[in-house]
Motif scaffolding. Structure first.
Motif, PDB file in Angstrom:
ATOM      1  N   ILE A 330       0.838  -1.202   0.000  1.00 11.68           N
ATOM      2  CA  ILE A 330       0.000   0.000   0.000  1.00 11.68           C
ATOM      3  C   ILE A 330       0.875   1.256   0.000  1.00 11.68           C
ATOM      4  CG2 ILE A 330      -1.718   1.295   1.321  1.00 11.68           C
ATOM      5  CD1 ILE A 330      -2.788  -1.379   2.337  1.00 11.68           C
ATOM      6  N   ALA A 331       1.921   1.227   0.848  1.00 13.90           N
ATOM      7  CA  ALA A 331       2.808   2.389   0.928  1.00 13.90           C
ATOM      8  C   ALA A 331       3.511   2.636  -0.405  1.00 13.90           C
ATOM      9  CB  ALA A 331       3.826   2.173   2.028  1.00 13.90           C
ATOM     10  N   MET A 332       3.943   1.544  -1.053  1.00 15.28           N
ATOM     11  CA  MET A 332       4.620   1.692  -2.342  1.00 15.28           C
ATOM     12  C   MET A 332       3.675   2.260  -3.401  1.00 15.28           C
ATOM     13  SD  MET A 332       6.801  -1.888  -2.362  1.00 15.28           S
ATOM     14  CE  MET A 332       7.356  -1.636  -4.043  1.00 15.28           C
ATOM     15  N   ALA A 333       2.418   1.821  -3.370  1.00 19.22           N
ATOM     16  CA  ALA A 333       1.432   2.323  -4.334  1.00 19.22           C
ATOM     17  C   ALA A 333       1.182   3.810  -4.135  1.00 19.22           C
ATOM     18  CB  ALA A 333       0.134   1.536  -4.202  1.00 19.22           C
ATOM     19  N   VAL A 334       1.097   4.237  -2.877  1.00 21.30           N
ATOM     20  CA  VAL A 334       0.877   5.656  -2.580  1.00 21.30           C
ATOM     21  C   VAL A 334       2.035   6.504  -3.093  1.00 21.30           C
ATOM     22  CG1 VAL A 334       0.684   7.338  -0.708  1.00 21.30           C
ATOM     23  CG2 VAL A 334      -0.620   5.219  -0.607  1.00 21.30           C
ATOM     24  N   VAL A 335       3.260   6.013  -2.887  1.00 18.12           N
ATOM     25  CA  VAL A 335       4.446   6.750  -3.356  1.00 18.12           C
ATOM     26  C   VAL A 335       4.446   6.882  -4.870  1.00 18.12           C
ATOM     27  CG1 VAL A 335       6.955   6.661  -3.518  1.00 18.12           C
ATOM     28  CG2 VAL A 335       5.840   6.135  -1.355  1.00 18.12           C
ATOM     29  N   VAL A 336       4.113   5.772  -5.558  1.00 20.54           N
ATOM     30  CA  VAL A 336       4.088   5.799  -7.024  1.00 20.54           C
ATOM     31  C   VAL A 336       3.047   6.790  -7.533  1.00 20.54           C
ATOM     32  CG1 VAL A 336       3.566   4.439  -9.083  1.00 20.54           C
ATOM     33  CG2 VAL A 336       4.998   3.468  -7.278  1.00 20.54           C
ATOM     34  N   ILE A 337       1.843   6.768  -6.940  1.00 21.11           N
ATOM     35  CA  ILE A 337       0.776   7.689  -7.350  1.00 21.11           C
ATOM     36  C   ILE A 337       1.203   9.142  -7.115  1.00 21.11           C
ATOM     37  CG2 ILE A 337      -1.573   8.446  -6.799  1.00 21.11           C
ATOM     38  CD1 ILE A 337      -2.225   5.502  -6.185  1.00 21.11           C
ATOM     39  N   PHE A 338       1.867   9.364  -5.969  1.00 17.95           N
ATOM     40  CA  PHE A 338       2.321  10.729  -5.664  1.00 17.95           C
ATOM     41  C   PHE A 338       3.340  11.204  -6.691  1.00 17.95           C
ATOM     42  CE2 PHE A 338       5.539  13.447  -3.696  1.00 17.95           C
ATOM     43  CZ  PHE A 338       4.754  14.519  -3.295  1.00 17.95           C
ATOM     44  N   LEU A 339       4.294  10.329  -7.062  1.00 13.52           N
ATOM     45  CA  LEU A 339       5.313  10.714  -8.037  1.00 13.52           C
ATOM     46  C   LEU A 339       4.708  10.997  -9.400  1.00 13.52           C
ATOM     47  CD1 LEU A 339       8.167   8.206  -7.054  1.00 13.52           C
ATOM     48  CD2 LEU A 339       8.073  10.671  -6.608  1.00 13.52           C
ATOM     49  N   ILE A 340       3.733  10.162  -9.805  1.00  9.30           N
ATOM     50  CA  ILE A 340       3.068  10.387 -11.102  1.00  9.30           C
ATOM     51  C   ILE A 340       2.340  11.719 -11.097  1.00  9.30           C
ATOM     52  CG2 ILE A 340       1.242   9.560 -12.631  1.00  9.30           C
ATOM     53  CD1 ILE A 340       2.025   6.706 -11.834  1.00  9.30           C
ATOM     54  N   GLY A 341       1.607  11.979  -9.989  1.00  6.73           N
ATOM     55  CA  GLY A 341       0.880  13.242  -9.880  1.00  6.73           C
ATOM     56  C   GLY A 341       1.815  14.441  -9.902  1.00  6.73           C
ATOM     57  N   PHE A 342       2.957  14.302  -9.222  1.00  3.98           N
ATOM     58  CA  PHE A 342       3.929  15.390  -9.180  1.00  3.98           C
ATOM     59  C   PHE A 342       4.488  15.669 -10.574  1.00  3.98           C
ATOM     60  CE2 PHE A 342       8.259  17.005  -8.518  1.00  3.98           C
ATOM     61  CZ  PHE A 342       7.973  18.132  -7.762  1.00  3.98           C
ATOM     62  N   ALA A 343       4.759  14.584 -11.318  1.00  2.00           N
ATOM     63  CA  ALA A 343       5.298  14.735 -12.676  1.00  2.00           C
ATOM     64  C   ALA A 343       4.280  15.411 -13.592  1.00  2.00           C
ATOM     65  CB  ALA A 343       5.697  13.368 -13.226  1.00  2.00           C
ATOM     66  N   VAL A 344       3.030  15.034 -13.483  1.00  4.68           N
ATOM     67  CA  VAL A 344       1.977  15.652 -14.305  1.00  4.68           C
ATOM     68  C   VAL A 344       1.852  17.135 -13.981  1.00  4.68           C
ATOM     69  CG1 VAL A 344      -0.513  15.684 -14.741  1.00  4.68           C
ATOM     70  CG2 VAL A 344       0.706  13.512 -14.636  1.00  4.68           C
ATOM     71  N   ALA A 345       1.919  17.468 -12.702  1.00  3.30           N
ATOM     72  CA  ALA A 345       1.815  18.875 -12.294  1.00  3.30           C
ATOM     73  C   ALA A 345       2.948  19.701 -12.882  1.00  3.30           C
ATOM     74  CB  ALA A 345       1.820  18.960 -10.767  1.00  3.30           C
ATOM     75  N   ILE A 346       4.172  19.150 -12.885  1.00  8.93           N
ATOM     76  CA  ILE A 346       5.328  19.853 -13.461  1.00  8.93           C
ATOM     77  C   ILE A 346       5.121  20.097 -14.946  1.00  8.93           C
ATOM     78  CG2 ILE A 346       7.782  19.620 -14.004  1.00  8.93           C
ATOM     79  CD1 ILE A 346       7.281  20.333 -11.114  1.00  8.93           C
ATOM     80  N   LEU A 347       4.632  19.066 -15.643  1.00 13.13           N
ATOM     81  CA  LEU A 347       4.402  19.213 -17.089  1.00 13.13           C
ATOM     82  C   LEU A 347       3.357  20.271 -17.383  1.00 13.13           C
ATOM     83  CD1 LEU A 347       4.469  15.441 -18.170  1.00 13.13           C
ATOM     84  CD2 LEU A 347       6.210  17.183 -18.634  1.00 13.13           C
ATOM     85  N   LEU A 348       2.291  20.275 -16.608  1.00  9.94           N
ATOM     86  CA  LEU A 348       1.236  21.289 -16.806  1.00  9.94           C
ATOM     87  C   LEU A 348       1.772  22.686 -16.521  1.00  9.94           C
ATOM     88  CD1 LEU A 348      -1.842  19.479 -15.216  1.00  9.94           C
ATOM     89  CD2 LEU A 348      -1.412  19.921 -17.653  1.00  9.94           C
ATOM     90  N   TYR A 349       2.608  22.790 -15.507  1.00 11.04           N
ATOM     91  CA  TYR A 349       3.177  24.086 -15.149  1.00 11.04           C
ATOM     92  C   TYR A 349       4.069  24.612 -16.275  1.00 11.04           C
ATOM     93  CZ  TYR A 349       5.892  27.600 -12.657  1.00 11.04           C
ATOM     94  OH  TYR A 349       6.503  28.758 -12.274  1.00 11.04           O
ATOM     95  N   ILE A 350       4.900  23.726 -16.839  1.00  7.54           N
ATOM     96  CA  ILE A 350       5.784  24.122 -17.933  1.00  7.54           C
ATOM     97  C   ILE A 350       4.982  24.552 -19.144  1.00  7.54           C
ATOM     98  CG2 ILE A 350       7.509  23.241 -19.564  1.00  7.54           C
ATOM     99  CD1 ILE A 350       8.552  21.460 -17.299  1.00  7.54           C
ATOM    100  N   LYS A 351       3.938  23.785 -19.446  1.00  2.44           N
ATOM    101  CA  LYS A 351       3.091  24.116 -20.597  1.00  2.44           C
ATOM    102  C   LYS A 351       2.430  25.469 -20.413  1.00  2.44           C
ATOM    103  CE  LYS A 351      -0.609  22.224 -23.448  1.00  2.44           C
ATOM    104  NZ  LYS A 351      -1.574  21.103 -23.623  1.00  2.44           N
ATOM    105  N   LYS A 352       1.984  25.736 -19.198  1.00  2.94           N
ATOM    106  CA  LYS A 352       1.324  27.015 -18.911  1.00  2.94           C
ATOM    107  C   LYS A 352       2.309  28.171 -19.070  1.00  2.94           C
ATOM    108  CE  LYS A 352      -1.227  29.452 -15.317  1.00  2.94           C
ATOM    109  NZ  LYS A 352      -1.776  29.394 -13.923  1.00  2.94           N
TER     110      LYS A 352
END
Length: 364
Positions: A330-352
């Motif tokens: 469960i902990a590993m899944a949470v970390v993976v989801i957090f990293l994916i979300g963080f990466a998406v946020a960075i990409l959206l920020y750069i695009k903006k």
């Protein structure tokens, strides 16, 4: 023509029908050898007891200390013998234990037959308990032969009240009790998921019989992560096999999961019918010794010594196999989801940012 002699109570006269025990010398209050004898396997009924020379013997009417009468826990008569004018009388026979002169009692019956006393005796509930007779100074030396007039030898085919083999005779022995102590806070990878279900008694390495704790045990005890404790009391000696609940301690609960187990009081030890734990790391707790092993011995640790025909191949399999904890997944899944979300946020920020810069340059 056969004449049946009937007493006042309407039953055959025990003065005429009693069987004779001829091992009276070994039952003397002065007999302090052969502590393994017991009357758990005798036939209930009317008996008269004689010495080897044919002298009629009577039960002592005062407390007899332990390790007398050729046993560990002697049985004596708590009361007087009847007079010749009495008919059959009811009396109480007491068992001496290490802590009491009447730890357990049995209802027996006696009749005065003038030349001897006839006793209606019942089976003792535990070994080693034995009826005392006489005060002879001589005592037979230890022998493996049992008098033919009394069946006192231990038979592993004996069945209890429930009709099943007696676990007091057939239980396997676990000798890793030191590592199961509530004070053992090492080797957290141990578990009972791979044990063979069956009857067990648990001992320390020094041979001391151990019992399950009857109060909640915290996590990281008993050489495991999630300890298993007895949620209830141990049975008394007068009980037969009883059903009990064993609880698994978890982080947020003292009874996160439970197992149905069975227990029998064998006087000198408790016999437990234990089932496999469903998860690792769950393990049954026994004792409170401060001795605790710090290093595993092997990946497959045989810790049982069978004392009967059951569980001959019982071993503690997989004691040192580490099984991943579901919480880790469960902990590993949470970390993976957090990293994916963080990466998406960075990409959206750069695009903006790039879009804003384009507008700026178009107006300049």
């Amino acid at each position: 023509m056969t004449v049946a002699v009937i007493t006042v109570s309407g039953e055959p006269d025990p003065c005429l029908t009693s069987s004779i025990w001829t091992d009276g010398d070994g039952r003397s209050i002065n007999c302090h050898v052969n502590y393994d004898k017991c009357d758990r396997y005798m036939e209930p009924g009317w008996h008269r007891v004689q010495s080897e020379s044919g002298q009629n013997l009577t039960m002592p009417t005062f407390p007899v200390p332990v390790y007398s009468c050729g046993t560990k826990y002697p049985i004596w008569l708590k009361g007087d013998h009847p007079s010749l004018s009495d008919d059959i009388v009811d009396r109480v026979a007491c068992v001496t234990s290490l802590s009491s002169t009447c730890h357990v009692s049995y209802q027996i019956r006696i009749k005065n037959c003038q030349d001897f006393m006839a006793y209606y005796l019942v089976k003792a509930k535990g070994c080693n308990e034995r009826y005392c007779f006489g005060n002879a100074e001589s005592c037979p030396q230890p022998t493996t032969q049992v008098p033919t007039s009394l069946s006192t030898e231990v038979q592993v085919t004996d069945t209890g009240v429930t009709g099943e083999p007696d676990p007091c005779l057939t239980s396997s022995v676990w000798n890793d009790g030191d590592g199961r102590s509530i004070n053992c806070h090492v080797n957290y990878d141990k578990c009972d998921r791979y044990m063979e279900p069956g009857w067990y008694r648990v001992q320390s390495e020094s041979g001391e019989n151990l019992t399950m704790p009857t109060s909640p045990v915290p996590v990281y005890s008993c050489g495991t992560k999630y300890p298993i404790w007895l949620n209830g009391d141990h049975p008394s000696l007068s009980d037969d096999i009883v059903d009990r609940v064993a609880c698994v301690t978890y982080y947020n609960s003292t009874c996160h999961a439970s197992y149905q187990i069975r227990i029998k009081n064998c006087q000198d030890f408790m016999a437990y019918y234990l089932v496999k734990a469903k998860g690792c790391n769950e393990r049954y707790c026994f004792g409170d010794t401060y001795e605790c092993k710090t290093t595993p011995k092997s990946t497959t640790w045989p810790i049982t010594t069978n004392t009967g025909p059951f569980d001959e191949s019982a071993t503690f399999r997989g004691s040192y196999k580490v099984r991943p904890d579901p919480v880790l997944y469960i902990a590993m899944a949470v970390v993976v989801i957090f990293l994916i979300g963080f990466a998406v946020a960075i990409l959206l920020y750069i695009k903006k940012c790039r879009y804003v810069l384009c507008i700026f340059y178009s107006y300049s």
